[in-house]
Scaffold this motif. Sequence first.
Motif, PDB file in Angstrom:
ATOM      1  N   GLU A 645      23.051  38.731  50.647  1.00 24.64           N
ATOM      2  CA  GLU A 645      22.371  39.394  49.529  1.00 24.64           C
ATOM      3  C   GLU A 645      23.203  40.567  48.997  1.00 24.64           C
ATOM      4  OE1 GLU A 645      18.523  40.611  50.861  1.00 24.64           O
ATOM      5  OE2 GLU A 645      17.543  38.849  50.025  1.00 24.64           O
ATOM      6  N   ILE A 646      23.885  41.265  49.900  1.00 27.17           N
ATOM      7  CA  ILE A 646      24.681  42.420  49.502  1.00 27.17           C
ATOM      8  C   ILE A 646      25.869  41.975  48.656  1.00 27.17           C
ATOM      9  CG2 ILE A 646      26.083  44.339  50.355  1.00 27.17           C
ATOM     10  CD1 ILE A 646      24.307  44.317  52.868  1.00 27.17           C
ATOM     11  N   GLU A 647      26.477  40.886  49.050  1.00 23.04           N
ATOM     12  CA  GLU A 647      27.622  40.348  48.312  1.00 23.04           C
ATOM     13  C   GLU A 647      27.475  38.825  48.252  1.00 23.04           C
ATOM     14  OE1 GLU A 647      32.379  41.139  48.085  1.00 23.04           O
ATOM     15  OE2 GLU A 647      31.541  40.740  50.059  1.00 23.04           O
ATOM     16  N   PRO A 648      26.838  38.295  47.222  1.00 30.70           N
ATOM     17  CA  PRO A 648      26.534  36.857  47.186  1.00 30.70           C
ATOM     18  C   PRO A 648      27.720  35.966  46.854  1.00 30.70           C
ATOM     19  CG  PRO A 648      25.676  37.941  45.232  1.00 30.70           C
ATOM     20  CD  PRO A 648      26.192  39.022  46.124  1.00 30.70           C
ATOM     21  N   MET A 649      28.812  36.519  46.388  1.00 30.65           N
ATOM     22  CA  MET A 649      29.998  35.710  46.150  1.00 30.65           C
ATOM     23  C   MET A 649      31.242  36.574  46.322  1.00 30.65           C
ATOM     24  SD  MET A 649      30.109  35.169  41.980  1.00 30.65           S
ATOM     25  CE  MET A 649      31.551  34.109  42.110  1.00 30.65           C
ATOM     26  N   SER A 650      32.383  35.927  46.411  1.00 37.15           N
ATOM     27  CA  SER A 650      33.636  36.640  46.614  1.00 37.15           C
ATOM     28  C   SER A 650      33.849  37.677  45.508  1.00 37.15           C
ATOM     29  CB  SER A 650      34.800  35.653  46.617  1.00 37.15           C
ATOM     30  OG  SER A 650      36.029  36.328  46.729  1.00 37.15           O
ATOM     31  N   THR A 651      34.046  38.934  45.901  1.00 33.30           N
ATOM     32  CA  THR A 651      34.240  40.028  44.952  1.00 33.30           C
ATOM     33  C   THR A 651      35.677  40.518  45.039  1.00 33.30           C
ATOM     34  OG1 THR A 651      31.930  40.662  45.258  1.00 33.30           O
ATOM     35  CG2 THR A 651      33.379  42.254  44.203  1.00 33.30           C
ATOM     36  N   ILE A 652      36.339  40.568  43.900  1.00 26.71           N
ATOM     37  CA  ILE A 652      37.771  40.852  43.867  1.00 26.71           C
ATOM     38  C   ILE A 652      38.015  42.168  43.141  1.00 26.71           C
ATOM     39  CG2 ILE A 652      39.981  40.039  42.971  1.00 26.71           C
ATOM     40  CD1 ILE A 652      38.283  37.171  43.291  1.00 26.71           C
ATOM     41  N   ASP A 653      38.639  43.115  43.839  1.00 26.13           N
ATOM     42  CA  ASP A 653      38.953  44.413  43.244  1.00 26.13           C
ATOM     43  C   ASP A 653      40.155  44.279  42.320  1.00 26.13           C
ATOM     44  OD1 ASP A 653      36.968  45.937  44.600  1.00 26.13           O
ATOM     45  OD2 ASP A 653      38.202  45.904  46.407  1.00 26.13           O
ATOM     46  N   ILE A 654      40.017  44.790  41.094  1.00 28.36           N
ATOM     47  CA  ILE A 654      41.097  44.772  40.122  1.00 28.36           C
ATOM     48  C   ILE A 654      41.119  46.113  39.394  1.00 28.36           C
ATOM     49  CG2 ILE A 654      39.595  43.586  38.442  1.00 28.36           C
ATOM     50  CD1 ILE A 654      42.142  42.298  37.270  1.00 28.36           C
ATOM     51  N   ASN A 655      42.295  46.658  39.221  1.00 30.38           N
ATOM     52  CA  ASN A 655      42.434  47.958  38.580  1.00 30.38           C
ATOM     53  C   ASN A 655      41.983  47.890  37.119  1.00 30.38           C
ATOM     54  OD1 ASN A 655      44.345  50.017  36.955  1.00 30.38           O
ATOM     55  ND2 ASN A 655      43.974  50.792  39.030  1.00 30.38           N
ATOM     56  N   PRO A 656      41.390  48.984  36.592  1.00 28.03           N
ATOM     57  CA  PRO A 656      40.929  48.977  35.190  1.00 28.03           C
ATOM     58  C   PRO A 656      42.018  48.597  34.192  1.00 28.03           C
ATOM     59  CG  PRO A 656      40.033  50.875  36.332  1.00 28.03           C
ATOM     60  CD  PRO A 656      40.973  50.216  37.286  1.00 28.03           C
ATOM     61  N   LYS A 657      43.271  49.035  34.413  1.00 29.57           N
ATOM     62  CA  LYS A 657      44.343  48.680  33.480  1.00 29.57           C
ATOM     63  C   LYS A 657      44.611  47.179  33.483  1.00 29.57           C
ATOM     64  CE  LYS A 657      46.812  53.122  33.622  1.00 29.57           C
ATOM     65  NZ  LYS A 657      48.104  53.780  33.965  1.00 29.57           N
ATOM     66  N   ASP A 658      44.665  46.586  34.657  1.00 29.18           N
ATOM     67  CA  ASP A 658      44.903  45.150  34.752  1.00 29.18           C
ATOM     68  C   ASP A 658      43.725  44.358  34.189  1.00 29.18           C
ATOM     69  OD1 ASP A 658      47.406  45.451  35.993  1.00 29.18           O
ATOM     70  OD2 ASP A 658      46.467  45.653  37.956  1.00 29.18           O
ATOM     71  N   ALA A 659      42.522  44.871  34.430  1.00 30.27           N
ATOM     72  CA  ALA A 659      41.335  44.193  33.904  1.00 30.27           C
ATOM     73  C   ALA A 659      41.328  44.233  32.378  1.00 30.27           C
ATOM     74  CB  ALA A 659      40.074  44.840  34.463  1.00 30.27           C
ATOM     75  N   ALA A 660      41.608  45.408  31.810  1.00 38.75           N
ATOM     76  CA  ALA A 660      41.589  45.543  30.350  1.00 38.75           C
ATOM     77  C   ALA A 660      42.640  44.648  29.698  1.00 38.75           C
ATOM     78  CB  ALA A 660      41.827  47.004  29.970  1.00 38.75           C
ATOM     79  N   ALA A 661      43.796  44.535  30.313  1.00 46.31           N
ATOM     80  CA  ALA A 661      44.862  43.703  29.751  1.00 46.31           C
ATOM     81  C   ALA A 661      44.488  42.229  29.714  1.00 46.31           C
ATOM     82  CB  ALA A 661      46.143  43.891  30.565  1.00 46.31           C
ATOM     83  N   ARG A 662      43.498  41.850  30.524  1.00 50.09           N
ATOM     84  CA  ARG A 662      43.090  40.453  30.604  1.00 50.09           C
ATOM     85  C   ARG A 662      41.693  40.224  30.031  1.00 50.09           C
ATOM     86  NH1 ARG A 662      46.566  41.960  34.167  1.00 50.09           N
ATOM     87  NH2 ARG A 662      48.122  40.518  35.034  1.00 50.09           N
TER      88      ARG A 662
END
Length: 734
Positions: A645-662
């Motif tokens: 329940e706390i984490e129902p699927m694989s959670t992947i940390d990504i930096n805000p800059k890398d996320a914004a670029a994609r």
Amino acid sequence: MTNLNVTLSRRGLFKTIPIAAAVPSAASMFITGAAKAQEAEETGFTICDNCNQMPMCGIKFQKQGNTIVSVGNWKEHQQKLLCNKALATLQRLYNPNRLLYPMKRTNPKGSDDPGFVRCSWEEALGMIAANLKEIREKYGPESVLFFCGDPKEPRPAVMRLARHFGSWHYATESSVACRKGSMLAEELTFGVEYSGGGCGPKTKSYLVIATNGAWSKPHGWLNGVRAAKKRGVKIVVVDVRRTKTAELADVHLQPRQGTDAALAAGVCRVLFEEGLYNKEFCDKWVHGVEEYRNYCKQFTPEKTEELTGVPANLVVEAAHIYAQGPGSFALTSQSLSHSTNGVNNTRAWLCVPVILGYVDIPGGALFGVGPEGYICHDNGLTKEFVDYKWFQSHKKDRLDKDFVPVWNYTQVQFNPNKLPEWVKEGKLKAFCGFGFNVMIWPQPDVYAEAIKNMDFAFATDYFYRDISHKNLDLILPAAMNYERYAPFATFGNKVAVRKPVKPLGEAKEDWWIAFQIGALVADPKDFFDGDPVKACDSVLQKWGTTYAEAQKNLPNMTVVKAQKQEPLKYEKGLLRHDGQPGFETPSGKIELVSEITKKFNLGTYPEYQQPMQPTAQYPLKVINGTRAPYITHSKVRSDSPYSLEIEPMSTIDINPKDAAARGIKEGDKIVLKNQNGECHGKARVSIIVPPGLVGMQYGWRGNQNSQVLIPRTFDKLSGYAPYFETCVEITKEA
């Protein structure tokens, strides 16, 4: 994550467990048992096995009859604070999907449906004994691989089984991809296990090396660091991520992943060139100082910054702060060693406290002590119990001698990472798994196929797990931590035993299973009449107590005979088998230059090696195996729905800059791809990772399985795969 007064009761236990009313199950047995009669509550004690720390945390529980109705902290235990991983063990115990009976396959291997049906213990044990004896007669005992995965609790019994069956091919999840890579670095340096410690009253500086105890050891580790900082201890943290621990640092060094050998050499250069190192200690107790010092000269602060990304001024500042000792250190259990140059990265950081003389001193990290023969990393066993001498005498016969010669020379555990090749060559014919999970390996389908192609394979487990079990011949139901007597836990000169409940269904302790098999394939006298308590007593009696006496002491732990903790053991001959001053290394000193790696032409000092480099196609480096405070990588997902329940699927940390670029936002479903495969997950946009790096846990199943991304490329010293170095690209899921 911890709460001294927390308890979990059955009131809210089944909120997330679907119960099929018509099907007898662990959950229905629990409910029926609780409803039969309002018996008086009794107290029981056990040890949590829901994360990979050893020894583990104590659990005090209340039961009515054989039904546990609540769990909480065992306040007299050495590790008494329970996190939610421990609380989730009660939900796991009564999960309706638990494996409660031996199961045998009825359809051919490779079938979509294995056709598992219930069988008796007599039939199951008979099948195992008949197959193992036939294979031993045809191909030799060494053709059988004995493997302990997770939990680690079965290790002593299974290692004893392997020895008396006659197979030196005994492996564990640690010899695949866990702590033993770091341990190898420690042993090459000091001759013994030595991963540091905490901060004592005399500690002035603290070096935290690539470990986030705030999450991996949530039973008070972070509070200890906070208290040290409050009393003035200066803290240097080395971690690519901005963790909870890193946020407490006076200096946080964030190297590019895989460049630690260069960064550590840069810090050592400052200490050498400015005369801050302990020359007297190095001259007397350290081997290879001048050779390593000359190597470090090239790592000027500016060159170190170029290679690692750590600003030159921080390299210097970190060296200055840590030199204000006496200093202690805490070494990662695994992350540094999970790369193509992992053992050398780890060795390099160990050089820093060594040249400062911060070895087994007041205010520094002390070498661990315990009862005679005790081996902490193998969870309560002793060298005599498993006959270390026999395994050591057969290192030269093991299949890993050419694959990882340094590992083979130093470790009693076999490295099984070339399993697919050895099965294909006909060198391994049978697999005996205890707590086995194929997803610990890179490219897990390759290993699942290898096990399918063996002549015979079985495993014990708590649940049926398709990818690991579908091609086994037998699956055996293992009793859980609340239902086991063995093993006990050891903390210095104290032991904690259990007061368990009876196993549900026909589940049995792994120790009992191993001993029953042993009695059928070897001499029964070596297996304690199949009794795990008698096996524990064979160790405890030599330490001055028995299991029954220790149970009488509950809730208190029992004091046993053990070496007294004292500093400067190397001066007193307490670290060598011959009783002479020094260290259990070829030179008798701490080795910055390893005579063992030199023997096999695999280098001398811990050299920097350029790690895998991002490319235009795969520009992000992934850390596959980060810890979280509420779950331990592949341990429990659907087994404990509370954790899911706390984490129902694989959670992947990504930096805000890398996320914004994609074009990726918080919570978006994403895909990680490289030349090896792809996996799916959910984005967590966070500054915990720097630009160019992503972090994730492994152990998720289906299309969230990150192990498919990892290549079968191995560290030349440990044979570990690059779980913390592989490069990927991330896109938003269509």
